[in-house]
Design an enzyme around this catalytic site. Sequence first.
Site, mmCIF file in Angstrom:
data_model
loop_
_atom_site.group_PDB
_atom_site.id
_atom_site.type_symbol
_atom_site.label_atom_id
_atom_site.label_comp_id
_atom_site.label_asym_id
_atom_site.label_seq_id
_atom_site.Cartn_x
_atom_site.Cartn_y
_atom_site.Cartn_z
ATOM 1 N N HIS A 275 -6.958 -4.195 -2.088
ATOM 2 C CA HIS A 275 -6.234 -5.254 -1.113
ATOM 3 C C HIS A 275 -5.973 -6.407 -1.987
ATOM 4 O O HIS A 275 -4.807 -6.350 -2.447
ATOM 5 C CB HIS A 275 -7.350 -5.289 0.062
ATOM 6 C CG HIS A 275 -6.873 -5.839 1.256
ATOM 7 N ND1 HIS A 275 -5.585 -6.359 1.175
ATOM 8 C CD2 HIS A 275 -7.281 -6.351 2.216
ATOM 9 C CE1 HIS A 275 -5.488 -7.056 2.533
ATOM 10 N NE2 HIS A 275 -6.510 -6.961 3.047
ATOM 11 N N HIS A 316 4.784 -0.413 -2.599
ATOM 12 C CA HIS A 316 3.978 -1.045 -1.462
ATOM 13 C C HIS A 316 3.977 -0.050 -0.398
ATOM 14 O O HIS A 316 5.062 0.745 -0.157
ATOM 15 C CB HIS A 316 4.896 -2.350 -0.848
ATOM 16 C CG HIS A 316 3.938 -3.091 0.133
ATOM 17 N ND1 HIS A 316 3.769 -2.692 1.397
ATOM 18 C CD2 HIS A 316 3.219 -3.976 -0.381
ATOM 19 C CE1 HIS A 316 2.778 -3.825 1.841
ATOM 20 N NE2 HIS A 316 2.762 -4.484 1.031
ATOM 21 N N ASP A 372 2.494 -9.404 -5.475
ATOM 22 C CA ASP A 372 1.228 -9.657 -6.313
ATOM 23 C C ASP A 372 1.760 -9.641 -7.992
ATOM 24 O O ASP A 372 1.130 -9.977 -8.777
ATOM 25 C CB ASP A 372 0.093 -8.829 -6.130
ATOM 26 C CG ASP A 372 -0.584 -8.905 -5.039
ATOM 27 O OD1 ASP A 372 -0.606 -10.255 -4.610
ATOM 28 O OD2 ASP A 372 -1.102 -8.144 -4.155
HETATM 29 N N1 CMC Z 1 3.412 2.658 -10.502
HETATM 30 C C1 CMC Z 1 3.753 4.023 -10.786
HETATM 31 N N2 CMC Z 1 4.134 4.939 -9.784
HETATM 32 C C2 CMC Z 1 3.859 4.680 -8.634
HETATM 33 C C3 CMC Z 1 3.306 3.201 -8.263
HETATM 34 C C4 CMC Z 1 3.258 2.170 -9.405
HETATM 35 N N3 CMC Z 1 2.646 1.117 -8.839
HETATM 36 N N4 CMC Z 1 3.200 3.202 -6.966
HETATM 37 C C5 CMC Z 1 3.685 4.423 -6.546
HETATM 38 N N5 CMC Z 1 3.871 5.279 -7.475
HETATM 39 C C6 CMC Z 1 4.429 6.542 -7.484
HETATM 40 C C7 CMC Z 1 3.069 7.520 -7.054
HETATM 41 O O1 CMC Z 1 2.515 8.190 -8.266
HETATM 42 C C8 CMC Z 1 3.967 8.861 -6.273
HETATM 43 O O2 CMC Z 1 4.748 9.475 -7.083
HETATM 44 P P1 CMC Z 1 4.823 10.939 -6.967
HETATM 45 O O3 CMC Z 1 5.625 11.161 -5.481
HETATM 46 O O4 CMC Z 1 5.749 11.412 -8.152
HETATM 47 O O5 CMC Z 1 3.342 11.561 -6.603
HETATM 48 C C9 CMC Z 1 4.776 7.886 -5.366
HETATM 49 O O6 CMC Z 1 5.265 6.741 -6.151
HETATM 50 C C10 CMC Z 1 4.559 7.353 -4.004
HETATM 51 O O7 CMC Z 1 3.216 6.606 -4.175
HETATM 52 P P2 CMC Z 1 2.059 6.677 -3.327
HETATM 53 O O8 CMC Z 1 0.627 6.320 -3.826
HETATM 54 O O9 CMC Z 1 2.124 7.699 -1.967
HETATM 55 O O10 CMC Z 1 2.280 5.318 -2.206
HETATM 56 P P3 CMC Z 1 1.600 4.461 -1.280
HETATM 57 O O11 CMC Z 1 2.506 3.817 -0.369
HETATM 58 O O12 CMC Z 1 0.606 5.317 -0.855
HETATM 59 O O13 CMC Z 1 1.003 3.494 -2.294
HETATM 60 C C11 CMC Z 1 0.396 1.295 -3.287
HETATM 61 C C12 CMC Z 1 1.412 1.906 -2.150
HETATM 62 C C13 CMC Z 1 0.700 -0.025 -3.161
HETATM 63 C C14 CMC Z 1 -0.744 1.569 -3.118
HETATM 64 C C15 CMC Z 1 1.011 1.759 -4.695
HETATM 65 O O14 CMC Z 1 2.428 1.508 -4.808
HETATM 66 C C16 CMC Z 1 0.320 1.188 -5.791
HETATM 67 O O15 CMC Z 1 -0.835 1.631 -6.053
HETATM 68 N N6 CMC Z 1 0.766 -0.129 -6.400
HETATM 69 C C17 CMC Z 1 0.209 -0.629 -7.464
HETATM 70 C C18 CMC Z 1 -0.960 -1.455 -6.867
HETATM 71 C C19 CMC Z 1 -0.221 -2.629 -6.123
HETATM 72 O O16 CMC Z 1 0.471 -3.659 -6.848
HETATM 73 N N7 CMC Z 1 -0.774 -3.005 -5.036
HETATM 74 C C20 CMC Z 1 -0.232 -4.204 -4.259
HETATM 75 C C21 CMC Z 1 0.205 -4.036 -3.028
HETATM 76 S S1 CMC Z 1 0.681 -5.576 -2.274
HETATM 77 C C22 CMC Z 1 -0.574 -6.062 -1.545
HETATM 78 C C23 CMC Z 1 -0.280 -6.716 -0.253
HETATM 79 O O17 CMC Z 1 0.718 -6.503 0.340
HETATM 80 O O18 CMC Z 1 -1.449 -7.297 0.268
#
Ligand code: CMC
Length: 443
Positions: A275, A316, A372
């Site tokens: 988070h 995101h 971020d």
């Molecule tokens: N780098 C590389 N690949 C990624 C990333 C990333 N940062 N984020 C998602 N993917 C890929 C993931 O491996 C998956 O690929 P595939 O379809 O081949 O399996 C696809 O994109 C979808 O990913 P997901 O995990 O299902 O996406 P999600 O919506 O559940 O995750 C997230 C969102 C923010 C947790 C994720 O993008 C992430 O871990 N990002 C890095 C951490 C980050 O920057 N977090 C801050 C978010 S902003 C904070 C706020 O708003 O408060």
Amino acid sequence: MSGPTATPSGDHLEIKDSRTGKTYTAPIVDETIRTADLKQIKVNADDFGIMGYDPAFMNTASCRSSITFIDGDKGILRYRGYPIDQLAGKASFLEVAWLLRRGELPTQPQYDQFVEDVTYHTYVHENIKHFMEGFRYDAHPMSMLGASVAALSSFYPTAKNIYDERERDIAFIRLIAKMPTIAAFAYRHVKGMPYVYPDNALPYAENYLSMIARMSEPRYEANPVYAKAIDILFILHADHEQNCSTNAVRAVGSSHVDPYSAVAAGIAALYGPLHGGANEAVLRMLHDIGDVKNIPAFIESVKTGKGEARLMGFGHRVYKSYDPRAKIVKALCDDVLKIAGVGKDMEIALELERIALSDEYFIKRKLYPNVDFYTGLIYRALHFPTDYFTVLFAIARTAGWLAQWEEMLLDKEQKIARPRQIYTGSPEREYKTNLDYKHKITK
Ligand code: CMC
């Protein structure tokens, strides 16, 4: 939901239970059906009825809220209807804090009174200072912040009268006012520096920076670009609808505990790396990459999933075209770095961003820089330690937490938050112990 014979007017879902052959209709309001209505679908009269199973609330609205609107596909974020870029460009954080809670922008007299009230309440009780002095030299600033805000509840026992509007007013003012003071004390504690008391002649962000950086000078004058950056970052982080920490504040607050305790729960949730800790992770990633020449290999390891590395600060859960906050923070980052200088971290970040935005892997998955990706760079340029970044987030989010807490409290449909479960444990069995108790209790 109506029973099998009723015919509701308007839009509805029809659900056929294959076990009984009965068809049920559920009204659709705001693109939503009420999961509680599903309880009526049962085989036997004494069954509990059908439940919704939704771990992590992936598709469950837990409340009606008029505070923040997000359209993730279009990259829209609005507080009380006002677009985030307009608020970040023209409003102050205190005006936004008022707006989030009250629903309308303050009039001039309302704003002046609010600023005066917040300024008046910036000091904390000396015992809070002594309490903070008890932390170890290497205590994490988020632990100190959470514990100290929880402790505030013991200083203001009447805050538990949550249905007294005057109590909510003063708790709101106190929390907005004291959060920067406690946060700055936590900063100085880690540095081993004497705590600096608030300077109530200064505006909110300047006063905070004074408590962080002032040494022997009679008055600390913050760089106006830095003070403006802090105020804008506070606006951008002030609310984000039903995120993990806001949900924690609402859930804990639903037990009718006082707002200091509910906000302490929000701080605990924000502390987690999934988070509030993401900007910290961006800086650690840049540090691990170490040099621009290592970027292609790092990107490759992200794409192949080697080491399960992710490009931190990208992607995101909600925003799938772009994060509207990221655009504003990037411009802010440019302003700050013009003064602070472009360090190695920024060089790596810019090159990383350039490569990722043109790479098919990231384009296909709609992975764009989120807020971020840049906030960590600004905090680093302002010399905040990496593990302090989330504290800055918490100061800002206090405004949103309190607005959401009060909305929950006054919402007649809300009750104590109490989810159901699907029990997967053992069926009933008889107790037979293998232990040999020294002091056996004879029953
Ligand atoms: N780098 C590389 N690949 C990624 C990333 C990333 N940062 N984020 C998602 N993917 C890929 C993931 O491996 C998956 O690929 P595939 O379809 O081949 O399996 C696809 O994109 C979808 O990913 P997901 O995990 O299902 O996406 P999600 O919506 O559940 O995750 C997230 C969102 C923010 C947790 C994720 O993008 C992430 O871990 N990002 C890095 C951490 C980050 O920057 N977090 C801050 C978010 S902003 C904070 C706020 O708003 O408060």
